[in-house]
Structure formats: structure tokens, C-alpha cells
Design an enzyme around this catalytic site. Structure first.
Site, short mmCIF file in Angstrom:
data_model
loop_
_atom_site.label_atom_id
_atom_site.label_comp_id
_atom_site.label_asym_id
_atom_site.label_seq_id
_atom_site.Cartn_x
_atom_site.Cartn_y
_atom_site.Cartn_z
N GLN A 139 0.71 -1.19 -0.07
CA GLN A 139 -0.06 0.07 0.12
C GLN A 139 0.70 1.41 0.05
O GLN A 139 0.40 2.45 -0.44
CB GLN A 139 -0.84 -0.08 0.97
CG GLN A 139 -2.04 -1.19 1.19
CD GLN A 139 -2.92 -1.00 2.22
OE1 GLN A 139 -2.50 -1.75 3.40
NE2 GLN A 139 -4.09 -0.43 2.05
N ARG A 172 3.77 0.36 12.98
CA ARG A 172 3.46 -0.87 12.32
C ARG A 172 3.59 -0.84 10.85
O ARG A 172 2.90 -0.03 10.25
CB ARG A 172 2.07 -1.36 12.73
CG ARG A 172 1.74 -2.69 12.53
CD ARG A 172 0.26 -3.15 12.82
NE ARG A 172 0.11 -4.57 11.96
CZ ARG A 172 -0.96 -4.79 11.33
NH1 ARG A 172 -1.90 -3.95 11.18
NH2 ARG A 172 -0.98 -5.83 10.54
N HIS A 179 1.36 -8.95 4.92
CA HIS A 179 0.22 -8.26 4.64
C HIS A 179 -0.39 -8.22 3.15
O HIS A 179 -0.36 -7.21 2.29
CB HIS A 179 0.46 -6.63 5.08
CG HIS A 179 -0.76 -5.97 5.38
ND1 HIS A 179 -1.06 -5.36 6.45
CD2 HIS A 179 -1.89 -5.55 4.70
CE1 HIS A 179 -2.03 -4.56 6.56
NE2 HIS A 179 -2.75 -4.84 5.45
N ASN A 191 -1.69 -10.63 8.49
CA ASN A 191 -2.42 -9.51 8.74
C ASN A 191 -3.86 -10.01 8.29
O ASN A 191 -3.90 -10.31 7.10
CB ASN A 191 -2.16 -8.25 7.90
CG ASN A 191 -3.01 -7.27 8.34
OD1 ASN A 191 -3.53 -6.59 9.34
ND2 ASN A 191 -3.83 -7.06 7.12
N GLU A 192 -4.70 -10.23 9.00
CA GLU A 192 -6.25 -10.32 8.83
C GLU A 192 -6.25 -11.62 7.76
O GLU A 192 -6.73 -11.41 6.55
CB GLU A 192 -6.79 -9.26 8.01
CG GLU A 192 -6.71 -8.02 9.03
CD GLU A 192 -7.74 -6.83 8.12
OE1 GLU A 192 -7.90 -7.05 7.05
OE2 GLU A 192 -8.11 -5.83 9.02
N ASN A 205 -7.59 -5.60 14.61
CA ASN A 205 -8.02 -4.63 13.77
C ASN A 205 -9.36 -4.14 13.97
O ASN A 205 -10.46 -5.03 13.70
CB ASN A 205 -7.58 -4.91 12.28
CG ASN A 205 -6.31 -5.15 12.08
OD1 ASN A 205 -5.38 -4.94 12.91
ND2 ASN A 205 -5.93 -5.58 10.96
N TYR A 223 -12.54 -1.42 12.87
CA TYR A 223 -13.02 -0.35 12.24
C TYR A 223 -14.66 0.01 12.75
O TYR A 223 -15.03 1.14 12.67
CB TYR A 223 -12.84 -0.55 10.92
CG TYR A 223 -11.61 -0.39 10.39
CD1 TYR A 223 -10.93 0.83 9.89
CD2 TYR A 223 -10.63 -1.69 10.29
CE1 TYR A 223 -9.47 0.85 9.53
CE2 TYR A 223 -9.34 -1.54 10.04
CZ TYR A 223 -8.88 -0.38 9.45
OH TYR A 223 -7.52 -0.26 9.11
N GLU A 227 -4.96 -1.67 14.02
CA GLU A 227 -5.49 -1.01 13.16
C GLU A 227 -6.82 -0.44 13.84
O GLU A 227 -7.59 -1.09 14.44
CB GLU A 227 -5.84 -1.70 11.88
CG GLU A 227 -4.59 -1.98 10.99
CD GLU A 227 -4.85 -2.55 9.46
OE1 GLU A 227 -5.97 -2.36 9.23
OE2 GLU A 227 -4.06 -3.66 9.12
#
Ligand code: GBH
Length: 495
Positions: free
Chosen positions: A46, A104, A150, A195-196, A335, A337, A402
Site C-alpha cells: 500500500q 507498524r 500483509h 495480517n487479517e 484490527n 473499524y 489498526e
């Protein structure tokens, strides 16, 4: 109510005979625990760019964005992104200026191992980049929180028997992890293996992400998820065997939308529990307890049988694998949101993990929408999630890996809604810590800067710094939320 009560009680206490013993209550609510790790987060694909610098290998995101440009909004890709490969020193300067204590970031597997395999050799330039990044962070007093994966899988491994579907993939990942530990274990105290996993499996039963193998729905996501868990547990074991004298801590970064029941009915309460177990619980439960939660096991086994299959769509772990998985996290990376309301019902492709869960979800009208269709502002869900993991797993250490707010950048620097988001989420964390006793040790905001937001390209902006994607310099500019965070961290870090 609480406010009114304290107004009444305090003067009584002061005027009574205990007045001299009166001590004001601890100012806990305005503070964070000493050493709380305020930080920010990014991920390699990203922000890095330099997609083909020297001998870097292709990743599945390089591949899909180049070969299927319409997969991404406005046909964007991460070829240059924020150019952090060249600008990491500036990134560190700006995070230091905000007062962040941690950063991170993730390591791009194909940047270090071009084919994905240690046996094929590593890239000196790739390794050197992460060495310099980590050293520069440490020199500036910023704790590196390192994610090994990730989502940018080496394309070569995708082509070899389907990436995360390959029965050998967990060994390749463990070799890669071993290689990174061998280089950085003395310098890195917090590792996130993956990640996730919940988002990754969306690429193996849906087209939400690369490699977009939607046709495997109902099967692919469980096989990929299974291998992700094995990969994590092997890396964890390896660290314990060879590197534990470095005293680092390891976890995955788990995700989901936290589900609360849509009403007080038993059916809705049960639906919310299924929703949790099919999202966060899918991966947290095996990592802590060794195997899938009984709800997943029984529902997917039953559905598979009903569909006339001889074997369950959810694979089984061997006893040895269960033993290795059990307790394979030293803290929980979460994480967060947004949240959802759950009730019983059928949704999603038939079959799929979503359909198996027998949950439909809705929004509370009070939760403010954002530019991301999946994200409404509901800080109370964060406090609920923290309490859920405290109660279900014996109050483990939690790092919020996150948390963040998207906008469309139409008023790029004047991001008051993002300030509101962080203010209310920090308040929820303080309540979880001081009123509920949750063991939260840090928070990294997503994201340090606007970046390549996967299928949304550069349209959805999560940064506290804005980035000028029209300039070759990728100029970073502080948004109002960055000023606010700087002040906020300074105010909460005086203990
Ligand atoms: C995180 O995922 C990622 O780790 C990070 O890379 C990313 O930039 C950040 O969030 C912001 O999105 O469109 O209804 O199918 C967040 C978890 C779960 C968010 C799945 C998007 C898709 C919902 N994600 N979700 S939908």
C-alpha cells in the site's frame, strides 16, 4: 447519571468528618497506562512502490493490478504508491514529529525472497531496505511492530499449487519467517505473522482481493484459512525454539466487524455469537485453544453432510497440529473499524462462510456512514470487542493494530470527522481499560498516510497525512487530525 451522582456525593464527603482523608479519584479517564504504545500503521504494497526495484519478485497484487486493471477503481495500482521505498526516512521524521512511539509496517515477502523460497536465494537490496528502515526507527526511538505478511504473496507461490491453498505453503511461510527472525529478532519486540486472515481468505472464495478465486466459495476460504493458521503456528513454534531469548512477542492481526445482537431475543443473541465465531473467532479460537470453535465445527460439518459431501468443507487439524496451535500468541493484535447488528438469516454465496454462519446483519441508524460502504462509525463496538476477548480468553494483552476513518479527500486537510473518530475510539479504549479492566497496551492508527486502498485504489483515504499522488515527490502534508493526534499524544503521555 454518573455525572449527577458524583456532583451530589463529592460535596458530602468533603464536608463530612472524612474530609482530611478525601483523595480525588485517580484521573484514569483522561490518561492512558504508562508506556501505552501510540503508533501508526501501513503495509508494504500500500505504501512502498518500487514494485520492480532490482531483483524484487512479483506479488499477487502486482500481478492482478497489471493483468486485470479493471479489478481496481480507476485502474490504479501500487507501482509507485507513496514511494516509501525511497522516502522512509521522511516517513520516520513525520511520525516522530507527531510523537508516535511505534510504527507498524509490513515486509514484502517477494521483495526479500523473489520466488518466495529461501532456497532460491534472497535479495540483498530488499533485505537492506528493511534493515535500514528498522535501524532508522530504533535510532529515532520508535518501536518497530513488524508484520510478515500483509497480502502481497509472491506470485511464484500463487502459481505453484494455488498460493494459500498449497499444502506446502505453511512450510514456505515458516522458512520465510525463520529468515526474517534470523535477521531482525534482536531488534524487533512485536511480530505480527499474518495480517487479517479473514480478509485473505476473501481472495479464495470471493473476488474481494487477489487472487480473486471466487469460484472456490465455500471451500477455498476454509482451506486457505486452515493453511494460514498452520503457517502462523509453525512460525510461532520456530520463534520459541530458536529466538525466544530475544523476548519478542508474536500474534496475528485479527479482524472482523464486531457483531452485537439486533435485539434482546435469544435468536439474535445466538446470531451475534455465530457472527463473532465466524469472523474474529474463526482464527483467534484455534490460535488460543488449538482447534476451531465447536460452533464452526458443528455447523460446517452439518452443512457439508446435508450437501451430500463425504468430507467437511472445514478441514481437520491433527493432534500434533492442535498442540502446536494452542497458545500460539503472546498477545492479540486486533484490527477494529466498525460493528454490525446480527440476526438469524441466510446471506452470501451458496455455499460460503457467510452463508454457513446463518447470520444477516444490519446497521444501527445512529451510526454515521462513511465513504466506505462497510464502515460506519460505532466506537462502542470497540469497547464491546475488548470486553469479549477479555471475558472469553482470560484477559490477554491486546494491541489494537489498526483503527481508522476513510474519507474521499474532497477537503483533504480539514478532516474533522477523522478527529471525531479517533477521539471517540480512544475514549472507548480508556473505558475498556479503566472501567472494565481490559489489558490494552497500544493503538496504531490506520494509517500514517493516504495510500493504495486495495480495490478502492487511491479514492478512499485513511491517512492522517495527505499525499499528493500527482507529484513525483508524493509530498506528505499534515491533516488537521495529525495536529490533533500530536497534541493528544503529548497530553496523554506525561505520566
Ligand atoms: C484493513 O482491512 C486492512 O488491513 C488494510 O490493509 C486496509 O487498508 C484497511 O483495513 C482499510 O480498509 O466491501 O463489504 O466486502 C479492514 C477489514 C474487511 C475491510 C473486509 C473491508 C470488505 C467489506 N476489511 N472489508 S465489503
Amino acid at each position: 447519571m454518573r455525572a449527577i451522582l458524583s456532583l451530589v456525593i463529592v460535596p458530602l464527603v468533603l464536608s463530612g468528618s472524612f474530609a482530611t482523608q478525601y483523595r480525588p479519584p485517580p484521573v484514569s479517564h483522561t490518561n492512558f497506562p504508562k508506556g501505552f504504545l501510540f503508533g501508526s500503521a501501513t503495509a508494504s504494497y500500500q505504501v512502498e512502490g518500487a514494485w520492480n526495484d532490482t531483483d524484487k519478485g512479483e506479488s499477487i497484487w502486482d500481478h492482478i493490478t497489471h493483468n486485470n486493471p479493471n479489478f481496481i477503481a480507476e485502474q490504479q495500482n501500487g507501482d509507485i504508491a507513496d514511494d516509501s521505498f525511497h522516502k522512509f526516512k521522511e516517513d520516520i521524521r513525520i511520525m516522530k514529529d507527531i510523537g508516535f512511539k511505534s510504527y507498524r509496517f509490513s515486509i514484502s515477502w517477494p521483495r526479500v525472497l523473489p520466488t518466495g523460497k529461501v532456497a532460491d536465494g534472497y535479495s540483498k537490496t530488499g533485505l537492506n531496505y528493511y534493515t535500514e528502515l528498522i535501524d532508522e526507527l530504533l535510532a529515532n526511538g520508535i518501536e518497530p511492530l513488524v508484520t510478515l505478511y500483509h497480502w502481497d504473496l509472491p506470485q511464484a507461490l500463487q502459481e505453484e499449487r494455488g498460493g494459500w491453498l498449497n499444502p506446502n505453503i505453511s512450510d514456505y511461510f515458516a522458512d520465510y519467517a525463520d529468515f526474517m527472525f534470523s535477521k531482525f529478532a534482536p531488534k524487533v519486540k512485536y511480530w505480527i505473522t499474518i495480517n487479517e486472515p479473514l480478509s485473505i481468505v476473501n481472495g479464495y472464495g470471493d473476488d474481494a482481493r487477489a487472487p480473486a478465486l471466487k469460484e472456490l466459495h465455500g471451500i477455498g476460504e476454509y482451506v486457505a484459512g486452515h493453511n494460514l493458521l498452520l503457517a502462523h503456528s509453525k512460525a510461532y513454534k520456530l520463534y520459541q525454539d530458536k529466538y525466544s531469548h530475544n523476548l519478542g512477542k508474536i500474534s496475528m492481526a485479527f479482524c472482523g466487524s464486531y457483531c452485537a445482537p439486533a435485539s434482546d431475543s435469544v435468536e439474535d443473541i445466538e446470531a451475534a455469537e455465530r457472527c463473532y465465531q465466524f469472523t474474529f473467532g474463526w482464527f483467534i479460537h484455534p490460535v488460543l485453544k488449538g482447534d476451531y470453535h465447536p460452533l464452526l465445527r458443528s455447523i460446517i460439518d452439518e452443512n457439508s453432510q446435508w450437501e451430500g459431501r463425504k468430507t467437511s468443507r472445514l478441514p481437520y487439524f491433527s493432534q500434533q497440529e492442535i498442540d502446536q496451535l494452542k497458545g500460539s500468541a503472546d498477545f492479540l493484535g486486533l484490527n477494529y473499524y466498525t460493528m454490525l447488528l446480527a440476526k438469524p438469516g441466510l446471506a452470501g454465496l451458496d455455499p460460503s462462510d457467510q452463508r454457513d454462519s446463518r447470520v444477516v446483519t444490519l446497521w444501527d441508524p445512529s451510526w454515521k456512514p462513511t465513504v466506505a460502504s462497510w464502515l460506519r462509525v460505532a466506537p462502542e463496538g470497540l469497547r464491546m470487542l475488548l470486553n469479549k476477548v477479555k471475558n472469553d480468553y482470560g484477559n490477554p494483552e491486546v494491541l489494537i493494530t489498526e483503527n481508522g476513518y476513510p474519507d474521499d479527500g474532497s477537503d483533504p486537510l480539514n478532516d474533522t470527522e477523522r478527529i471525531n473518530y479517533y477521539e471517540t475510539h480512544f475514549a472507548a479504549i480508556r473505558q475498556a481499560i479503566y472501567e472494565d479492566g481490559c489489558n490494552v497496551v497500544g493503538h496504531t492508527s490506520w494509517s500514517l498516510m493516504d495510500n493504495f486502498e486495495w480495490r478502492d485504489g487511491y479514492k478512499a483515504k485513511f491517512g492522517i497525512f495527505s499525499v499528493d499522488f500527482n507529484s513525483p515527490n508524493r509530498t506528505r502534508t499534515m491533516k488537521k487530525s495529525a495536529y490533533w493526534l500530536k497534541n493528544y499524544i503529548a497530553m496523554h503521555d506525561y505520566l
